[in-house]
Write a protein that holds these residues in place. Structure first.
Motif, PDB file in Angstrom:
ATOM      1  N   LEU A  55     -17.106  -1.634 -31.144  1.00 54.27           N
ATOM      2  CA  LEU A  55     -18.559  -1.725 -31.235  1.00 54.27           C
ATOM      3  C   LEU A  55     -19.142  -0.477 -31.874  1.00 54.27           C
ATOM      4  CD1 LEU A  55     -20.840  -3.577 -30.388  1.00 54.27           C
ATOM      5  CD2 LEU A  55     -20.993  -2.341 -28.264  1.00 54.27           C
ATOM      6  N   VAL A  56     -18.686   0.684 -31.377  1.00 55.58           N
ATOM      7  CA  VAL A  56     -19.206   1.937 -31.927  1.00 55.58           C
ATOM      8  C   VAL A  56     -18.691   2.121 -33.346  1.00 55.58           C
ATOM      9  CG1 VAL A  56     -19.250   4.420 -31.629  1.00 55.58           C
ATOM     10  CG2 VAL A  56     -19.492   2.947 -29.661  1.00 55.58           C
ATOM     11  N   GLN A  72     -11.283 -10.292 -33.439  1.00 56.67           N
ATOM     12  CA  GLN A  72     -11.450 -11.111 -32.242  1.00 56.67           C
ATOM     13  C   GLN A  72     -10.075 -11.377 -31.618  1.00 56.67           C
ATOM     14  OE1 GLN A  72     -13.497 -12.741 -29.594  1.00 56.67           O
ATOM     15  NE2 GLN A  72     -14.740 -12.435 -31.381  1.00 56.67           N
ATOM     16  N   LEU A  76     -15.499  -7.625 -37.044  1.00 65.66           N
ATOM     17  CA  LEU A  76     -15.448  -8.003 -35.630  1.00 65.66           C
ATOM     18  C   LEU A  76     -14.816  -9.375 -35.463  1.00 65.66           C
ATOM     19  CD1 LEU A  76     -18.819  -6.772 -34.161  1.00 65.66           C
ATOM     20  CD2 LEU A  76     -16.536  -6.011 -33.618  1.00 65.66           C
ATOM     21  N   GLY A  99     -28.160   1.277 -34.856  1.00 64.36           N
ATOM     22  CA  GLY A  99     -27.046   0.477 -35.362  1.00 64.36           C
ATOM     23  C   GLY A  99     -26.494  -0.436 -34.279  1.00 64.36           C
ATOM     24  N   LEU A 100     -26.334   0.116 -33.085  1.00 66.91           N
ATOM     25  CA  LEU A 100     -25.839  -0.684 -31.969  1.00 66.91           C
ATOM     26  C   LEU A 100     -26.800  -1.819 -31.663  1.00 66.91           C
ATOM     27  CD1 LEU A 100     -24.533   2.051 -29.526  1.00 66.91           C
ATOM     28  CD2 LEU A 100     -23.211   0.254 -30.583  1.00 66.91           C
ATOM     29  N   LEU A 116     -23.421   1.840 -40.143  1.00 64.80           N
ATOM     30  CA  LEU A 116     -24.868   1.597 -40.138  1.00 64.80           C
ATOM     31  C   LEU A 116     -25.616   2.907 -39.892  1.00 64.80           C
ATOM     32  CD1 LEU A 116     -25.053  -1.657 -38.042  1.00 64.80           C
ATOM     33  CD2 LEU A 116     -25.540  -1.391 -40.453  1.00 64.80           C
ATOM     34  N   MET A 117     -25.070   3.685 -38.925  1.00 65.61           N
ATOM     35  CA  MET A 117     -25.675   4.974 -38.626  1.00 65.61           C
ATOM     36  C   MET A 117     -25.676   5.854 -39.865  1.00 65.61           C
ATOM     37  SD  MET A 117     -24.232   7.799 -35.987  1.00 65.61           S
ATOM     38  CE  MET A 117     -23.053   8.550 -37.085  1.00 65.61           C
ATOM     39  N   LEU A 166     -23.928  -4.585 -42.261  1.00 67.31           N
ATOM     40  CA  LEU A 166     -24.006  -5.449 -41.077  1.00 67.31           C
ATOM     41  C   LEU A 166     -23.080  -6.649 -41.245  1.00 67.31           C
ATOM     42  CD1 LEU A 166     -25.599  -5.251 -38.510  1.00 67.31           C
ATOM     43  CD2 LEU A 166     -27.319  -6.714 -39.488  1.00 67.31           C
ATOM     44  N   VAL A 216     -18.018  -0.126 -35.637  1.00 67.40           N
ATOM     45  CA  VAL A 216     -18.752  -0.878 -36.658  1.00 67.40           C
ATOM     46  C   VAL A 216     -20.207  -0.421 -36.745  1.00 67.40           C
ATOM     47  CG1 VAL A 216     -17.287  -2.902 -36.554  1.00 67.40           C
ATOM     48  CG2 VAL A 216     -19.289  -2.786 -35.113  1.00 67.40           C
ATOM     49  N   SER A 217     -20.683   0.273 -35.716  1.00 67.12           N
ATOM     50  CA  SER A 217     -22.058   0.780 -35.801  1.00 67.12           C
ATOM     51  C   SER A 217     -22.133   2.077 -36.597  1.00 67.12           C
ATOM     52  CB  SER A 217     -22.627   1.047 -34.414  1.00 67.12           C
ATOM     53  OG  SER A 217     -22.473  -0.048 -33.604  1.00 67.12           O
ATOM     54  N   LEU A 219     -28.888  11.625 -35.548  1.00 65.04           N
ATOM     55  CA  LEU A 219     -27.668  10.820 -35.657  1.00 65.04           C
ATOM     56  C   LEU A 219     -27.555   9.882 -34.467  1.00 65.04           C
ATOM     57  CD1 LEU A 219     -25.040  13.364 -36.946  1.00 65.04           C
ATOM     58  CD2 LEU A 219     -25.687  11.242 -38.022  1.00 65.04           C
ATOM     59  N   ALA A 271     -19.591  -5.534 -40.912  1.00 61.52           N
ATOM     60  CA  ALA A 271     -19.273  -5.253 -39.509  1.00 61.52           C
ATOM     61  C   ALA A 271     -18.949  -6.542 -38.783  1.00 61.52           C
ATOM     62  CB  ALA A 271     -20.445  -4.547 -38.845  1.00 61.52           C
ATOM     63  N   LEU A 272     -19.736  -7.584 -39.062  1.00 58.75           N
ATOM     64  CA  LEU A 272     -19.511  -8.849 -38.362  1.00 58.75           C
ATOM     65  C   LEU A 272     -18.203  -9.483 -38.787  1.00 58.75           C
ATOM     66  CD1 LEU A 272     -23.139 -10.178 -38.346  1.00 58.75           C
ATOM     67  CD2 LEU A 272     -21.874  -9.105 -36.516  1.00 58.75           C
ATOM     68  N   PHE A 331     -26.405  -9.720 -33.049  1.00 53.51           N
ATOM     69  CA  PHE A 331     -25.486 -10.782 -33.452  1.00 53.51           C
ATOM     70  C   PHE A 331     -24.463 -11.075 -32.366  1.00 53.51           C
ATOM     71  CE2 PHE A 331     -27.283  -9.231 -37.309  1.00 53.51           C
ATOM     72  CZ  PHE A 331     -27.468 -10.370 -38.051  1.00 53.51           C
ATOM     73  N   LEU A 332     -23.962 -10.008 -31.754  1.00 52.79           N
ATOM     74  CA  LEU A 332     -22.900 -10.217 -30.773  1.00 52.79           C
ATOM     75  C   LEU A 332     -23.408 -11.012 -29.578  1.00 52.79           C
ATOM     76  CD1 LEU A 332     -20.947  -6.871 -30.832  1.00 52.79           C
ATOM     77  CD2 LEU A 332     -20.516  -9.001 -32.013  1.00 52.79           C
ATOM     78  N   LEU A 367     -28.780  -3.359 -33.760  1.00 47.23           N
ATOM     79  CA  LEU A 367     -28.644  -4.414 -34.786  1.00 47.23           C
ATOM     80  C   LEU A 367     -27.394  -5.251 -34.560  1.00 47.23           C
ATOM     81  CD1 LEU A 367     -29.714  -2.754 -38.120  1.00 47.23           C
ATOM     82  CD2 LEU A 367     -30.761  -4.659 -36.926  1.00 47.23           C
ATOM     83  N   ILE A 368     -26.267  -4.568 -34.304  1.00 47.21           N
ATOM     84  CA  ILE A 368     -25.005  -5.280 -34.114  1.00 47.21           C
ATOM     85  C   ILE A 368     -25.103  -6.160 -32.872  1.00 47.21           C
ATOM     86  CG2 ILE A 368     -22.593  -4.947 -33.504  1.00 47.21           C
ATOM     87  CD1 ILE A 368     -22.663  -4.021 -36.130  1.00 47.21           C
ATOM     88  N   PHE A 386     -23.425 -14.526 -30.674  1.00 44.52           N
ATOM     89  CA  PHE A 386     -22.073 -15.068 -30.796  1.00 44.52           C
ATOM     90  C   PHE A 386     -21.439 -15.301 -29.436  1.00 44.52           C
ATOM     91  CE2 PHE A 386     -21.538 -12.936 -35.181  1.00 44.52           C
ATOM     92  CZ  PHE A 386     -22.359 -13.897 -35.711  1.00 44.52           C
ATOM     93  N   PHE A 421     -29.923   7.026 -34.768  1.00 42.26           N
ATOM     94  CA  PHE A 421     -29.474   6.030 -35.738  1.00 42.26           C
ATOM     95  C   PHE A 421     -28.298   5.231 -35.186  1.00 42.26           C
ATOM     96  CE2 PHE A 421     -31.336   8.575 -39.481  1.00 42.26           C
ATOM     97  CZ  PHE A 421     -32.552   7.979 -39.270  1.00 42.26           C
ATOM     98  N   LEU A 422     -27.443   5.897 -34.410  1.00 44.22           N
ATOM     99  CA  LEU A 422     -26.338   5.166 -33.779  1.00 44.22           C
ATOM    100  C   LEU A 422     -26.899   4.101 -32.833  1.00 44.22           C
ATOM    101  CD1 LEU A 422     -23.277   4.903 -33.256  1.00 44.22           C
ATOM    102  CD2 LEU A 422     -23.574   6.451 -31.348  1.00 44.22           C
TER     103      LEU A 422
END
Lengths: 662, 310
Positions: free
Chosen positions: A163-164, A569, A565, B66-67, A170-171, A558, A166-167, B59, A561-562, B73-74, B69-70, B77, B62-63
């Motif tokens: 999780l971190v 899986q 992920l 980012g989390l 983005l960061m 993004l 893939v973030s 930073l 990242a998906l 979706f998660l 945004l991700i 899902f 922004f992290l």
């Protein structure tokens, strides 16, 4: 272990790592440092007294907060931000103590993230940043643990890193591309002091034992100066009252700012200066300072309107070897020649003897000869000089001292001989640290390199540097302070400075290179660097498209990242079944949900031979799955299943070849 | 127009049919309250960063973004592609918590699924493994008869609790709900065995009274007359023979006409449970329904069903 318990343990670990970091920070107040481990322990041991929602936790909270308030008010409101940060650190501990339900645990995690962010204001080195990162990771892990749970602890760790992980892109995209705005209001922070703006005996001797980094220098497009030329002047002290040398009280007379034409592509020195609360920045007296707030003063200093409160980066653009150094030509002020008549009579008398010589150069030569003839000793422990006529006592009685004694005494002697002179304090020396696996490197200057020397005015040449310490201990220039002490023969002084084994120094050097680059490229990344980056990547008009570029890159990252992920899986663990399903799919059979496997044997368009093979395989699979001692081992079966696949493909290709072309 | 919109919304929200696959069109997602706090926290970090001119907090801010945004979706899902179907719901009593089993079919692991019927307690399913699994959300029916539990809300906040993603489903399968078991006065009559059996061809009646039709563990207070000696000799232990028509007269439970119907049914329900627990035979007569004399679990269930549907 329930999810809540897991999350609380992770939060406790996160808070503990925050506490570890606070230990090394001067900003953390003792109350916070004492309370945090107690709070963590009491949360983990979970005494029954605290489990109940009663008045005890709230009483504890009120008590601690009032204690903090008392402490904060005692220190005055000198650092509002520091007080707020301490309050937040304390509150995150208290919040952890009272967190019981998932919602509270989540909010505690968020509070911890804020607390970590605030430590980032005060500690910006690479080590501190890594520590902050791991603390934040643990806090995020607690949020994740709350939802995903501890059924598989490795699963939690994996999910957290995924999780971190893939973030992070983005960061990075946000960090590099999001439009920057300037500070909304100015915050004041206090930091450790380096050099002070006056020179009284003992002040630099105390600094020498401090091995912390003062600044780092990178040389771009130019060579680093040889060791003998590594003088970084900070302040010129010209006010002398017989004992104390201090900075002129007048406002510095500033040269015009650096013209904008000075491009960053020219050879330059890049300086990363640690906080020192001074308006004066170290430089070697050459070049044009960038940014333009930094101005050169007429007495050879580099001055900026705000004191250096955090790590600062500035550069000095080279002006060419022949360019005149204007400050050297500034004629002396009356204060540069002033010597109180009623102090240091023997020094005055000696200087007066040299006045007979017609030329200042000759007086300088006399002084040099005199210094070399005497039995001066260089030591860290010169002892206390008398309050009155201290320089006389040094020159004619103790004759042992440190750079500041030599510089102060020589400057006073020169003034007595009617030569304008001033004491300059700054840094001398520095250690060259090679970057790992590259030609580049940087010069690290520590507080131990603090030095004092003199400048005298010669009518033909202007202000020139004279370092009387170098006459006494020539090795001071070539080597570091440790060796120079050995050369001067005061062996017990060496114990004051610890010399580390080579490999630790090697490690330190590489770590420092990394730290420097982290500071230069990440921690000091600001609006101007962002503009430069955008220009380099996307051309001149990048600014106009900045938000579009940001949005596009965010969308792409993004999506990536998906996809990542999705790939990662956790797959169905039953490898055999996967192979079989794959095989059936290739054969064009799609088993329906809830239908026994055998059903696909009756309802397909395969040849009898193939169907028979498939039936055998399915039987073997069933046996493998459900029989106690299957006859065929799994790998053999997988091999057989794989063998069945090409059959169909070959048939298909044969049919393809047989197909008449239209 | 608003009325029409509301109707359409209602239709959308209460989707019937079985099984239901949670597809993109059927899922709704919004930031949770904690998600809002998270955004505020990120903004605070950002402001601290730009004001103190340090990039560390920036930073981190922004992290966090980012989390966020991700996580959008998660969270989606985590529910998307889940298939809900009805498993056979068993009967239950009104006023009790009754499980309404739901079959979950998934091709991936899903975390912390929350299921709740509207205004009913929440069921948290920590992990829904890939494959088929059962979830038993409970509801508290207020009425007897064939009831449906109403709208089921399936939602999830995994992985970080920043978003809540949910869907509604109206499971169509009815569940048999017995009247609440509330002890109180019941009209009980004793009737000679052979007198009152209007339905001669009933299966229960076919069992003669000469022979026992059930064996149960022997209790000392039952005496020795009914001990199954043959089984004891065969090494099966002490058992007691139970005869289907061993009483000379049969107990008939009836509605107390002085009480309101529901109340009387509740009392009967309690009495049926009580008698079944004591393993006493009884018959039940309700207007339009009759349960012939008998005992045992099936008999009890038949009686309760009659009460539920009366």
């Amino acid at each position: 272990m329930s999810n809540n318990r897991l999350a609380i343990q992770l939060l406790s670990a996160s808070l503990a790592s925050l506490w570890l970091q606070l230990l090394s920070m001067q900003e953390a107040q003792p109350l916070v440092l004492i309370c945090l481990p107690l709070l963590i322990l009491s949360r983990l041991l979970n005494p029954p007294l605290l489990q109940r929602r009663s008045w005890i936790p709230s009483l504890l909270m009120i008590g601690l907060l009032s204690a903090w308030l008392a402490q904060a008010s005692q220190g005055g409101m000198s650092g509002l931000l520091i007080n707020c940060a301490n309050l937040l650190w304390l509150l995150s501990g208290l919040k952890l103590l009272e967190a019981q339900r998932p919602g509270e645990i989540r909010r505690t995690g968020l509070l911890l993230l804020l607390a970590v962010g605030l430590t980032g204001v005060f500690a910006q080195g690479l080590g501190s940043s890594l520590m902050q990162g791991s603390t934040a990771l643990l806090a995020i892990g607690s949020l994740l643990g709350l939802e995903i749970g501890s059924s598989r602890s490795s699963g939690l760790l994996r999910s957290l890193f995924l999780l971190v992980g893939v973030s992070l892109p983005l960061m990075l995209a946000l960090f590099l591309l999001a439009p920057r705005i300037g500070p909304l209001w100015q915050l004041k922070t206090t930091h450790q002091t380096g050099l002070s703006d006056q020179l009284v005996p003992g002040s630099i001797a105390a600094l020498v034992q401090n091995n912390s980094t003062a600044m780092r220098l990178q040389f771009k497009g130019m060579a680093a100066p040889p060791p003998a030329e590594r003088y970084w002047r900070v302040m010129a002290l010209n006010e002398f009252d017989g004992r104390r040398w201090s900075l002129s009280q007048d406002k510095p007379n500033l040269a015009p700012p650096t013209p904008p034409a000075a491009k960053s592509l020219l050879p330059q020195q890049l300086v990363l200066l640690e906080a020192n609360q001074l308006h004066w920045l170290p430089w070697n007296g050459r070049g044009l300072p960038i940014p333009t707030e930094i101005r050169r003063s007429s007495n050879g200093g580099l001055w900026q309107p705000l004191p250096v409160q955090t790590r600062t980066v500035y550069s000095l653009v080279a002006t060419g070897p022949d360019a005149p150094e204007l400050w050297r030509q500034q004629p002396p002020n009356p204060s540069d020649i002033y010597l109180p008549k009623n102090s240091n009579p023997r020094l005055n008398a000696l200087g007066n003897q040299w006045r007979q010589l017609p030329k200042p150069e000759q007086r300088l030569k006399m002084a040099r000869r005199w210094f070399l003839d005497q039995q001066f000793r260089y030591t860290l422990k010169p002892g206390v000089l008398p309050y009155r006529d201290g320089l006389d006592a040094f020159l004619f009685e103790s004759q042992k001292g440190f750079c500041e004694h030599f510089a102060a005494a020589f400057t006073a002697l020169m003034r007595a001989a009617d030569v304008p002179a001033r004491v300059v304090i700054g840094y001398q020396g520095g250690e060259w640290i090679q970057d790992f696996g590259s030609e580049n490197g940087h010069l690290k200057v520590t507080q131990a390199d603090a030095h004092a020397w003199s400048e005298i005015w010669l009518p033909e040449r202007g202000w020139i540097r004279v370092d009387p310490t170098a006459w006494v201990v020539p090795s001071r220039l070539e080597q570091n302070l440790f060796n120079s002490l050995g050369a001067a023969g005061s062996s017990d002084d060496q114990r004051l400075l610890v010399n580390l084994p080579n490999w630790i120094q090697w490690l330190q050097g590489h770590w420092q290179t990394l730290d420097l680059n982290w500071s230069l490229w990440v921690m000091q990344f600001d609006q101007s660097k962002q503009e430069e980056l955008l220009r380099q990547l996307f051309g001149v008009h990048a600014q106009r498209w900045q938000s579009t570029i940001l949005l596009a890159s965010m969308a792409i990252l993004l999506a990536l990242a998906l996809v990542v992920l999705g790939w990662l899986q956790p797959q169905n663990k039953n490898k055999l079944r996967k192979e079989l399903d794959d095989c059936l799919f290739r054969l064009g059979i799609k088993p329906k949900e809830g239908e026994p496997l055998e059903a696909c044997l009756t309802d397909n368009s395969l040849s009898t031979e193939l169907n028979q093979k498939l039936a055998n395989l399915i039987n073997a699979y069933q046996e493998q799955r459900f029989a106690e001692h299957p006859r065929k081992p799994q790998h053999k079966l997988i091999k057989e299943i794989r063998q069945l696949k090409p059959l169909k493909t070959r048939r298909f290709s044969r049919r393809w070849r047989a197909k008449p072309k239209p | 127009m608003i009325h029409g919109l509301r109707n359409r919304l209602k239709q959308r929200l209460s989707r019937e049919g079985t099984p239901l696959t949670l597809s993109m069109r059927k899922l709704y997602i919004l930031p949770s309250r904690f998600g809002g706090l998270w955004l505020i926290g990120s903004a605070v970090l950002y402001i601290i960063g730009i004001n103190s001119n340090s990039n560390g907090p920036i930073l981190l801010a922004f992290l966090c973004s980012g989390l966020f945004l991700i996580s959008l979706f998660l969270t989606q899902f985590n529910l998307q592609g889940l298939e809900l179907a009805i498993a056979e719901p068993g009967p239950g009593f009104a006023g009790d918590l009754v499980p309404y089993p739901i079959r979950l079919q998934s091709h991936q692991d899903r975390y912390r699924l929350r299921l709740a019927f509207s205004h009913q307690p929440l069921l948290i399913q920590p992990v829904v493994p890939s494959g088929i699994s059962l979830a038993h959300p409970c509801w508290r029916p207020t009425k007897r008869g064939l009831q449906t539990p109403g709208r089921l809300k399936v939602y999830s906040k995994a992985p970080l609790g920043l978003f809540v993603c949910w869907s509604y489903w109206l499971p169509p399968q009815q569940q048999l709900i017995y009247p609440k078991a509330l002890s109180g006065p019941v009209l009980e009559q004793w009737r000679p065995l052979q007198q009152d059996h209007p339905i001669k061809n009933d299966a229960n009646q076919a069992n003669g009274t000469d022979d026992f039709n059930e064996l149960s563990p022997h209790r000392p207070e039952e005496g020795l007359q009914r001990v199954a000696w043959k089984q004891l000799a065969g090494g099966h232990g002490w058992l007691t023979k139970r005869f289907s028509g061993e009483a000379a007269s049969q107990r008939v439970l009836k509605l107390d006409s002085k009480l309101p119907l529901e109340k009387a049914l509740e009392h009967l329900s309690a009495r049926v449970m009580e008698l079944s627990q004591q393993d006493e035979p009884f018959a039940l007569e309700l207007p339009g329904r009759q349960v012939v004399h008998g005992r045992g679990r099936h008999h009890r269930d038949a009686a309760l069903q009659a009460l539920a549907l009366a």
